[in-house]
Enzyme design. Structure first.
Site, PDB file in Angstrom:
ATOM      1  CE  LYS A   1      -6.824  -2.372   6.142  1.00 20.86           C
ATOM      2  NZ  LYS A   1      -5.723  -2.073   5.200  1.00 20.86           N
TER       3      LYS A   1
ATOM      4  NE  ARG B   1      -4.680   4.296   8.818  1.00 21.07           N
ATOM      5  CZ  ARG B   1      -5.992   4.499   8.789  1.00 21.07           C
ATOM      6  NH1 ARG B   1      -6.499   5.636   9.237  1.00 21.07           N
ATOM      7  NH2 ARG B   1      -6.800   3.572   8.307  1.00 21.07           N
TER       8      ARG B   1
ATOM      9  CD  GLU C   1     -15.761  -7.359   0.567  1.00 25.43           C
ATOM     10  OE1 GLU C   1     -14.964  -7.885  -0.241  1.00 25.43           O
ATOM     11  OE2 GLU C   1     -16.177  -6.197   0.436  1.00 25.43           O
TER      12      GLU C   1
ATOM     13  CE  LYS D   1      -5.010  -4.232   9.079  1.00 26.78           C
ATOM     14  NZ  LYS D   1      -4.247  -3.711   7.989  1.00 26.78           N
TER      15      LYS D   1
ATOM     16  CB  SER E   1      -0.389  -0.960  14.966  1.00 26.92           C
ATOM     17  OG  SER E   1      -1.488  -0.259  14.405  1.00 26.92           O
TER      18      SER E   1
ATOM     19  CE1 TYR F   1       3.268  -4.492  13.326  1.00 24.90           C
ATOM     20  CE2 TYR F   1       1.029  -4.705  14.167  1.00 24.90           C
ATOM     21  CZ  TYR F   1       1.908  -4.322  13.168  1.00 24.90           C
ATOM     22  OH  TYR F   1       1.419  -3.781  12.007  1.00 24.90           O
TER      23      TYR F   1
HETATM   24  C1  PBG Z   1      -2.622  -0.429   4.534  1.00 23.60           C
HETATM   25  C2  PBG Z   1      -2.538  -1.260   5.746  1.00 23.60           C
HETATM   26  C3  PBG Z   1      -2.885  -0.829   7.030  1.00 23.60           C
HETATM   27  C4  PBG Z   1      -2.537  -1.860   7.904  1.00 23.60           C
HETATM   28  C5  PBG Z   1      -2.003  -2.908   7.139  1.00 23.60           C
HETATM   29  N1  PBG Z   1      -2.028  -2.529   5.801  1.00 23.60           N
HETATM   30  C6  PBG Z   1      -3.413   0.463   7.509  1.00 23.60           C
HETATM   31  C7  PBG Z   1      -4.619   1.052   6.952  1.00 23.60           C
HETATM   32  O1  PBG Z   1      -5.449   0.399   6.321  1.00 23.60           O
HETATM   33  O2  PBG Z   1      -4.762   2.269   7.124  1.00 23.60           O
HETATM   34  C8  PBG Z   1      -2.716  -1.767   9.390  1.00 23.60           C
HETATM   35  C9  PBG Z   1      -1.904  -2.676  10.226  1.00 23.60           C
HETATM   36  C10 PBG Z   1      -1.841  -2.332  11.662  1.00 23.60           C
HETATM   37  O3  PBG Z   1      -2.514  -1.431  12.185  1.00 23.60           O
HETATM   38  O4  PBG Z   1      -1.075  -3.022  12.341  1.00 23.60           O
HETATM   39  N2  PBG Z   1      -3.144  -0.870   3.393  1.00 23.60           N
END
Ligand code: PBG
Length: 322
Positions: free
Chosen positions: A194, A204, A232, A247, A273, A312
């Site tokens: 990630k 957020r 990882e 991600k 998102s 989404y």
């Molecule tokens: C938080 C988390 C995040 C997302 C999924 N779990 C945001 C972050 O790490 O700040 C993001 C998902 C998205 O942007 O659709 N642990």
């Protein structure tokens, strides 16, 4: 000319025959945002078409999605500032609206695959994924909280836990704790690679979970790195992960490919998102065809090696296909 690759593109029927990849509704996990209360459905400003639902309306939404063939959901809670604290204590309160909703979803729809996020940020007054001390995000000291959160979510009926904080030792710790407590069937989808990404912005907003200071670069990965994803992936595999996740998805298709080439575990990709919002914003301006862009995006993620896509677009895709 002996070789004319165009012959294999000459009609829809031939193109169908030679098509190498396809996306199915069964590949998708639909992320949903939960808020407290009743009869609430509030659109996320930066994510047109995506809503924050109270439990009652979320149950309806899930039922609708299931009729369209979606069988997996990842539920994220949006907590008001008043319920956040420095230890994310609301995350393991069995009476909290999030855990109650998870329990109700599993009760009404036992056949769905329910996923959740294991990280402190939606419940933390600091907006970070871990405990904060003197401006530093603590690694090992956060484990106890993640453990409580994991057991509470498993007890509520979650099928797949998603440790998402990109800190060390999460999967092994949670796996051992789940097993000790009889949750041997609860799966773990590790957020393996990630990245510290700008593309989480709209998420957020949806959860009001932006960090109150600094950024997440001391735990999420540097977008410049790919070899590190293999480290990882090895650790998560040794520690007992059932799935590995990459991600965001679109700027990281090479990472999806790298992990799928190097791991026999099913690879998931989170079409985040910001990747959704970009398409919606451009479409709203008439700059591209949102439906075609969506299909191309999902297909590219699948083609690069992801078996599972969190997106989404899931409902829209399912509606198109039905
Ligand atoms: C938080 C988390 C995040 C997302 C999924 N779990 C945001 C972050 O790490 O700040 C993001 C998902 C998205 O942007 O659709 N642990």
């Amino acid at each position: 000319m002996l070789r004319r690759p165009r012959r294999n593109r000459k009609s829809e029927a031939v193109r169908n025959l030679v098509e190498e990849n396809s996306v199915s509704v069964k590949d998708l996990i639909f992320p949903l945002f939960l808020i407290d209360g009743a009869n609430k459905k509030v659109e996320v400003n930066s994510m047109p078409g995506i809503f924050r639902f109270s439990q009652d309306l979320m149950l309806k939404e899930i039922e609708e999605c299931m009729k369209l063939g979606i069988t997996a959901f990842d539920v994220f809670p949006a907590y008001p500032e008043s319920l956040k604290d420095s230890t994310a204590s609301e995350s393991w309160n069995p009476e909290t609206f999030y855990l109650k909703a998870l329990r109700e979803i599993k009760k009404q729809f036992p056949e769905v695959c329910l996923m959740s996020d294991v990280a402190m940020d939606p419940y933390s007054s600091d907006g970070h994924d871990g405990l904060v001390k003197d401006g530093k995000i603590l690694n090992d000291d956060t484990l106890d909280i993640l453990g409580r959160m994991s057991l509470a979510q498993a007890d509520a009926g979650v099928d797949i836990l998603g440790p998402s904080d990109m800190m060390d030792g999460r999967v092994g710790y949670i796996r051992a704790l789940l097993d000790e407590n009889g949750f041997t069937d609860t799966s773990i989808m590790s957020y393996t690679a990630k990245y510290a990404s700008a593309f989480y912005g709209p998420f957020r907003d949806a959860l009001d979970s932006a960090p109150k200071f600094g950024d997440k670069k001391a735990y999420q990965m540097n977008p410049a790195n790919s070899q590190e994803a293999l480290i990882e992936a090895d650790l998560d595999t040794e520690e007992g992960a059932d799935f590995l996740m990459v991600k965001p998805a679109l700027s990281y298709l090479d990472i999806i490919k790298l992990l799928s080439d190097n791991s026999p575990l099913p690879i998931a990709a989170y079409n985040v998102s910001g990747e959704y919002s970009m398409v919606k914003a451009a479409a709203a301006n008439g700059w591209l065809d949102a439906e075609r862009a969506m299909l191309e995006i999902l297909l590219s993620i699948k083609r690069s090696g992801a078996k599972i896509i969190l997106s989404y677009f899931a409902k829209e895709f399912a509606m198109m296909r039905s």
